[in-house]
Every structure is written in C-alpha cells, then in structure tokens.
Design a protein around this motif. Structure first.
Motif, PDB file in Angstrom:
ATOM      1  N   GLN A 370       0.734  -1.585   0.083  1.00  0.00           N
ATOM      2  CA  GLN A 370       0.288  -0.331  -0.421  1.00  0.00           C
ATOM      3  C   GLN A 370       0.801   1.245  -0.115  1.00  0.00           C
ATOM      4  O   GLN A 370      -0.004   2.418  -0.700  1.00  0.00           O
ATOM      5  N   ALA A 371       1.987   0.999   0.816  1.00  0.00           N
ATOM      6  CA  ALA A 371       2.655   2.474   0.764  1.00  0.00           C
ATOM      7  C   ALA A 371       4.244   2.579   0.188  1.00  0.00           C
ATOM      8  O   ALA A 371       4.615   3.854  -0.116  1.00  0.00           O
ATOM      9  N   THR A 372       4.404   1.813  -1.001  1.00  0.00           N
ATOM     10  CA  THR A 372       5.347   1.936  -1.957  1.00  0.00           C
ATOM     11  C   THR A 372       5.258   1.354  -3.736  1.00  0.00           C
ATOM     12  O   THR A 372       4.139   0.535  -3.491  1.00  0.00           O
ATOM     13  N   CYS A 373       5.862   2.123  -4.213  1.00  0.00           N
ATOM     14  CA  CYS A 373       5.645   1.385  -5.960  1.00  0.00           C
ATOM     15  C   CYS A 373       7.349   1.045  -6.117  1.00  0.00           C
ATOM     16  O   CYS A 373       7.718   2.124  -6.344  1.00  0.00           O
ATOM     17  N   ASN A 374       6.572   1.430  -7.605  1.00  0.00           N
ATOM     18  CA  ASN A 374       8.133   0.515  -8.514  1.00  0.00           C
ATOM     19  C   ASN A 374       8.126   1.485  -9.715  1.00  0.00           C
ATOM     20  O   ASN A 374       6.942   1.721  -9.904  1.00  0.00           O
ATOM     21  N   VAL A 375       9.448   0.985 -10.581  1.00  0.00           N
ATOM     22  CA  VAL A 375       9.454   2.610 -11.352  1.00  0.00           C
ATOM     23  C   VAL A 375       9.752   1.544 -12.403  1.00  0.00           C
ATOM     24  O   VAL A 375      11.081   0.273 -11.627  1.00  0.00           O
ATOM     25  N   ASP A 376      10.405   1.748 -13.566  1.00  0.00           N
ATOM     26  CA  ASP A 376      10.616   0.271 -14.489  1.00  0.00           C
ATOM     27  C   ASP A 376      11.720   0.178 -14.965  1.00  0.00           C
ATOM     28  O   ASP A 376      12.846   0.742 -14.333  1.00  0.00           O
ATOM     29  N   GLN A 377      12.035  -1.207 -15.372  1.00  0.00           N
ATOM     30  CA  GLN A 377      13.469  -1.220 -15.303  1.00  0.00           C
ATOM     31  C   GLN A 377      13.919  -0.987 -16.369  1.00  0.00           C
ATOM     32  O   GLN A 377      13.086  -1.092 -17.709  1.00  0.00           O
ATOM     33  N   SER A 378      15.213  -0.285 -15.630  1.00  0.00           N
ATOM     34  CA  SER A 378      16.489  -0.375 -17.221  1.00  0.00           C
ATOM     35  C   SER A 378      17.345   0.458 -16.520  1.00  0.00           C
ATOM     36  O   SER A 378      17.299  -0.279 -15.740  1.00  0.00           O
ATOM     37  N   LEU A 379      19.066  -0.417 -17.529  1.00  0.00           N
ATOM     38  CA  LEU A 379      20.322   0.515 -17.125  1.00  0.00           C
ATOM     39  C   LEU A 379      20.473   1.468 -16.176  1.00  0.00           C
ATOM     40  O   LEU A 379      20.848   1.480 -15.243  1.00  0.00           O
ATOM     41  N   PHE A 380      19.284   2.635 -16.571  1.00  0.00           N
ATOM     42  CA  PHE A 380      19.610   3.628 -16.058  1.00  0.00           C
ATOM     43  C   PHE A 380      19.015   3.760 -15.147  1.00  0.00           C
ATOM     44  O   PHE A 380      19.227   4.896 -14.425  1.00  0.00           O
ATOM     45  N   ASN A 381      17.630   3.660 -15.635  1.00  0.00           N
ATOM     46  CA  ASN A 381      16.270   3.514 -14.312  1.00  0.00           C
ATOM     47  C   ASN A 381      17.764   2.838 -12.584  1.00  0.00           C
ATOM     48  O   ASN A 381      17.501   3.430 -11.787  1.00  0.00           O
ATOM     49  N   ASP A 382      18.499   1.951 -12.828  1.00  0.00           N
ATOM     50  CA  ASP A 382      18.760   0.970 -12.073  1.00  0.00           C
ATOM     51  C   ASP A 382      20.140   2.176 -11.418  1.00  0.00           C
ATOM     52  O   ASP A 382      20.271   1.943 -10.456  1.00  0.00           O
ATOM     53  N   TRP A 383      20.765   2.441 -12.236  1.00  0.00           N
ATOM     54  CA  TRP A 383      21.598   3.273 -12.054  1.00  0.00           C
ATOM     55  C   TRP A 383      21.115   4.237 -11.043  1.00  0.00           C
ATOM     56  O   TRP A 383      21.938   4.804 -10.047  1.00  0.00           O
ATOM     57  N   PHE A 384      20.392   4.591 -12.043  1.00  0.00           N
ATOM     58  CA  PHE A 384      20.301   6.255 -11.777  1.00  0.00           C
ATOM     59  C   PHE A 384      18.988   6.529 -10.097  1.00  0.00           C
ATOM     60  O   PHE A 384      19.129   7.247  -9.538  1.00  0.00           O
ATOM     61  N   THR A 385      18.429   5.688  -9.577  1.00  0.00           N
ATOM     62  CA  THR A 385      18.219   5.482  -8.490  1.00  0.00           C
ATOM     63  C   THR A 385      18.445   4.549  -7.147  1.00  0.00           C
ATOM     64  O   THR A 385      17.370   4.499  -6.156  1.00  0.00           O
ATOM     65  N   GLY A 386      19.926   3.892  -7.862  1.00  0.00           N
ATOM     66  CA  GLY A 386      20.301   2.898  -7.255  1.00  0.00           C
ATOM     67  C   GLY A 386      19.254   1.691  -6.390  1.00  0.00           C
ATOM     68  O   GLY A 386      19.619   1.105  -5.622  1.00  0.00           O
ATOM     69  N   HIS A 387      19.094   1.067  -7.588  1.00  0.00           N
ATOM     70  CA  HIS A 387      17.694   0.125  -7.400  1.00  0.00           C
ATOM     71  C   HIS A 387      16.796   0.536  -6.747  1.00  0.00           C
ATOM     72  O   HIS A 387      16.343  -0.496  -6.301  1.00  0.00           O
ATOM     73  N   LEU A 388      16.258   1.592  -5.867  1.00  0.00           N
ATOM     74  CA  LEU A 388      15.160   1.953  -5.624  1.00  0.00           C
ATOM     75  C   LEU A 388      14.323   2.099  -6.843  1.00  0.00           C
ATOM     76  O   LEU A 388      13.385   1.821  -6.120  1.00  0.00           O
ATOM     77  N   ASN A 389      14.470   1.778  -7.518  1.00  0.00           N
ATOM     78  CA  ASN A 389      13.181   2.046  -8.662  1.00  0.00           C
ATOM     79  C   ASN A 389      12.395  -0.008  -8.100  1.00  0.00           C
ATOM     80  O   ASN A 389      11.570   0.388  -8.730  1.00  0.00           O
ATOM     81  N   PHE A 390      12.897  -0.671  -8.079  1.00  0.00           N
ATOM     82  CA  PHE A 390      12.475  -1.739  -6.863  1.00  0.00           C
ATOM     83  C   PHE A 390      12.865  -1.312  -5.857  1.00  0.00           C
ATOM     84  O   PHE A 390      12.383  -2.555  -5.103  1.00  0.00           O
ATOM     85  N   HIS A 391      11.320  -0.684  -5.444  1.00  0.00           N
ATOM     86  CA  HIS A 391      11.427  -0.374  -3.883  1.00  0.00           C
ATOM     87  C   HIS A 391      10.127  -0.840  -3.463  1.00  0.00           C
ATOM     88  O   HIS A 391      10.241  -1.153  -1.934  1.00  0.00           O
ATOM     89  N   ILE A 392       9.674  -1.625  -4.203  1.00  0.00           N
ATOM     90  CA  ILE A 392       8.245  -2.544  -3.492  1.00  0.00           C
ATOM     91  C   ILE A 392       8.930  -4.047  -2.759  1.00  0.00           C
ATOM     92  O   ILE A 392       8.570  -4.069  -2.150  1.00  0.00           O
ATOM     93  N   GLU A 393      10.121  -4.629  -3.722  1.00  0.00           N
ATOM     94  CA  GLU A 393      11.033  -5.593  -3.249  1.00  0.00           C
ATOM     95  C   GLU A 393      11.973  -5.427  -2.228  1.00  0.00           C
ATOM     96  O   GLU A 393      12.863  -5.811  -1.163  1.00  0.00           O
ATOM     97  N   HIS A 394      12.705  -3.491  -2.353  1.00  0.00           N
ATOM     98  CA  HIS A 394      13.291  -3.129  -1.425  1.00  0.00           C
ATOM     99  C   HIS A 394      12.672  -3.241   0.353  1.00  0.00           C
ATOM    100  O   HIS A 394      13.377  -3.487   1.511  1.00  0.00           O
ATOM    101  N   HIS A 395      11.227  -3.007   0.153  1.00  0.00           N
ATOM    102  CA  HIS A 395      10.746  -2.488   1.277  1.00  0.00           C
ATOM    103  C   HIS A 395      10.400  -3.944   2.011  1.00  0.00           C
ATOM    104  O   HIS A 395      10.063  -4.090   2.945  1.00  0.00           O
ATOM    105  N   LEU A 396      10.105  -5.233   0.813  1.00  0.00           N
ATOM    106  CA  LEU A 396       9.981  -6.179   1.703  1.00  0.00           C
ATOM    107  C   LEU A 396      10.579  -7.197   2.341  1.00  0.00           C
ATOM    108  O   LEU A 396      10.752  -7.736   3.227  1.00  0.00           O
ATOM    109  N   PHE A 397      12.438  -6.954   1.640  1.00  0.00           N
ATOM    110  CA  PHE A 397      12.659  -7.413   1.526  1.00  0.00           C
ATOM    111  C   PHE A 397      14.158  -6.254   1.604  1.00  0.00           C
ATOM    112  O   PHE A 397      14.994  -6.729   0.648  1.00  0.00           O
TER     113      PHE A 397
END
Length: 453
Positions: A370-397
C-alpha cells in the motif's frame, strides 16, 4: 474477556516459567493491547513474537535498532518485522529470553483480524523460497565495482578542475561529477545500513561509518535510527519520520482533511508549486547540515562526529588549493543542492503518491504494497535510482542485496496476483509527476475541508 490480575502479571515477569500446568503464563490480546507505552498501566510496553509475549518496558531504550522502532510495535504482533530486520535470528532470540514473560493463551488467535492470515503464510513461504535460492547473499564484485565507481567519479571531479582550470564550464562539469559520486555513495551507504553488502553485520557497520561519514559528511547512527522507523511503519503518521513535513506540506487524504477541519492554515493548495523550490533543493544543504550534527552532538556520538568532520577537512584540503575559499563555498553549496534534488525526487516518488494513513496494524506484505511503488527497470533507472526503482522488493526484503531485486520481482508479482493486490509500477518520469499530482490532490482536500467543514 477479563484482564489478568495485576499481581499475576508481575509474577509472570519475575518467573516466566511458572504457572500451573503450563511452562509460561498466558495472556490475552486485550491485555497486550493495553501495553503500548501510553497511559495505563504504568507506561508498560509489551509485544508478541511467534505467540511469545515480551516485556520491553525497560529494554526499548537499549534496543540497538533504536527505541522508537521497537516501541512502534508495542501492543502488537511484531513477528514479521522481527524476521525481516534481524539477520541472525538465533542470536537475537538468545538475548530476548530475559524479556520473555509469557505467551498467548491457547484460545487466542495468532494475529489480529486486521492481518490477512493466508497472505502472511504465503509471504513466509516466499521468504523461505528466496532464502533457499540464495537471494539474500551479496555479490562482492558488484559492490566493489560500485565503490570503485564512486572513487573514480570523485577523482574525475578533482582532475577536471586541476587540468582545465576553474572557469565556468570545468567548474560545472566538476560539480556534476562530484554530485554523481555523492549520490552513488548515498546508495552504497544505504545498502550497508541494511546489512546487504557483507555477510557479517559488523563489517556493514564499520564500512558504513566510513562511506556515510568520510564520503558524505553524515552520521551513520542518526541515519540508521531514522531509516529503521521508516521501514518498520512505512507511510504511517506519527511513526514514519519521513512524513514529518508538517507544517510546510500536508500528505495524504487523512491528514489533509484533519488539518483543514482544525483550521490549520498554510497555502497547502499551492504546495505542489512551492515544492519545486523548497524540499528538493534545500533538504540536504539546509536540514541535513544542521539536524544530523545537532543530534550527533546531543547524543555525544563522538565517533560519528569525527567521521563527519573528516569529510569537511578532506573536502577543504582537496579543493581549496584549486578554488580558493570563496569559490569553494559556492562549489560546496552547488553540489549539495544538486545532490538534494537528485535524491529527494528519487526517494519520494516511491512513497508520497501512495497510501498515507495512521498505523492500521496490517500484515507486513499489505503494509508495504500500500505504501510503496516501483519504477520500470532499465540499466539507466537501476543506476540512477540505486535500484530503488524496485522499491516494493526493497521494502519487503530490506536486507536483500539490490542486485537481486529483479530476480524476486516476478515472485512478488505472482503473490500479488494470487491475493488480488495491485502491484504499482510506472515509468520514471511518471513517478516524478505523481509526486506533484499527489501534493496537488492533498492540497485540494485540505482547502475543501478548511472552507466547508
């Protein structure tokens, strides 16, 4: 259901193994729910882990993860948070034995109705699966290259000024390079703070102090205590410190209406406009310059203070001979403003547009989705966000190394589909735009409540 007599509660604390026909005293959820640290009885704090009841009334101040983060679970079941945050469960349980005062009565349910039991069981199975797959194990080469990138970027910043001079173009290029180094160092210290770089927590602690202190000029303890609360009760008012933007901003439907009904005035209906020139550019150069330093001195954390000072000493000795004092101050302010803009937009796109409310004591999976969302994966997005584009997975684990988020994402999506839970994922620019849209919606809710209720 009647409360257990007070003398029996006290006896249970003294001798948890006592009790006729039972190895532990029995408690009800009603009794536990009263021990939140607020009001009667006697400011006590209890919590439940795997049906065992622990009295943290004295311990919470000594809790290594911070007094607030464990207190947020007082009166609740903390099993999922306990499993999520602690790397060595067996070792922690050993130290918890002195806090054990009893267990839930046999006729008491294991979790409150606010939690989805089937979802909790499925999530536990998912966690067991990723452990078997080795997705919680870090890749040393990944983090070494990440650290090397940080050093090379900072070196390139200095070399640019040294070789090309301090005219406007080299000055700006150098500032961008150093800002990039600082931002990537921020992501690395974030990994270290979550114990996801080294297998042993001690090494994560030691290296984090170097990275956040020497490379960023911030105190590790302050950041860890604050960030742990954010993960424990994400987007929960009064418990998630990242929501402490009042009185400058109002976030979410609930608080916006409350502020309007209480006639609390700020031009919140324009907050989506002044956001651009307030929080993103000035969080780091203003708030993060004063508040962490104040808290570090207040707690007398001299080790963190020394690491912070080492950053400023090194920065001055490195760049002052090239720039001079006056230009150095301008250079420092510029890189802090750029760093602030970068990291504020990246970190807030995952939470501000999502559900913000008081703590509803939901299960871990539901709370984070409910509290988190993701941003699409790409090499740039992964680098630019420090993989916080996978914020759902980061908060779950949160202890999972970020290079494995993409591997667990399909499993999380599958679990969401099974339980009809929406998995939010969007393009990067949409994520940025949604911050503004959310602030605009909250401001309109405040204005409506302020004028008509």
């Amino acid at each position: 259901m009647a409360l257990q007599p007070e003398h029996e509660v006290k006896e249970a604390k003294k001798n948890p193994e006592s009790g006729a026909g039972s190895s532990l005293r029995r408690f009800t959820w009603e009794e536990i729910g009263l021990r939140t640290g607020r009001g009667h009885p006697q400011q006590e704090r209890w919590l439940v882990i795997d049906r065992k009841v622990y009295d943290i009334s004295q311990f919470y101040r000594q809790h290594p993860g911070g007094a607030q983060v464990i207190s947020h679970f007082a009166g609740q079941d903390a099993t999922e948070a306990f499993v999520t945050f602690h790397v060595n469960h067996a070792l922690v349980r050993k130290y918890m034995s002195s806090l054990l005062i009893g267990e839930l009565a046999p006729d008491e349910i294991s979790m409150k109705p606010s939690k989805n039991k089937l979802l909790v069981e499925d999530f536990r199975e998912l966690r067991a699966t990723i452990e078997r797959m080795g997705l919680l194990n870090p890749n040393g080469l990944f983090f070494f290259l990440n650290f090397l990138q940080i050093l090379l970027l900072e070196a390139a910043s200095w070399i640019t000024l040294w070789y090309f001079g301090t005219s406007l173009v080299p000055f700006l290029i150098s500032a961008v390079l150093l800002t990039t180094s600082l931002s990537q160092a921020g992501y690395l210290q974030h990994d270290l703070g979550h114990f996801s770089v080294f297998s042993k927590p001690k090494w994560n602690h030691v290296v984090q102090k170097f990275v956040i202190g020497q490379l960023l000029g911030l105190p590790a303890s302050w950041w860890n205590l604050r960030h742990a609360q954010h993960h424990a009760k994400t987007n929960c008012f009064l418990k998630d410190p990242d929501l402490n933007m009042h009185p400058w901003f109002t976030l979410g439907k609930v608080l916006s209406v409350e502020l309007g009904m209480k006639k609390k005035f700020m031009p919140y209906n324009h907050q989506h406009k002044y956001y651009f020139v307030t929080l993103p550019p000035f969080l780091f150069p203003v708030y993060f310059q004063y508040f962490p330093l104040h808290k570090t001195i207040q707690r007398r954390d001299w080790a963190d203070l020394a690491w912070m000072l080492s950053f400023y000493i090194r920065f001055f000795l490195t760049y002052e001979p090239l720039l001079g004092v006056k230009s150095l101050l301008g250079f420092y302010l510029l890189i802090r403003v750029l760093e602030s803009i970068w990291l504020v937009w990246v970190t807030q796109m995952n939470h501000i547009p999502m559900n913000i409310d008081y703590d509803k004591n939901l299960d871990w999976f539901s709370t984070q989705l409910q509290a988190t969302c993701n941003v699409d994966q790409s090499l740039f997005n992964d680098w630019f966000t420090g993989h916080l584009n996978f914020h759902i997975e980061h908060h779950l684990f949160p202890t999972m190394p970020r290079h494995n988020y993409w591997k667990v994402a399909p499993l999380v999506k599958s679990l969401c589909a099974k339980h009809s839970i929406e998995y939010h994922c969007k393009p990067l620019l949409t994520g940025f735009a949604d911050i503004v849209h959310s602030l605009k919606d909250s401001g309109e809710l405040w204005l409506d409540a302020y004028l008509h209720k």
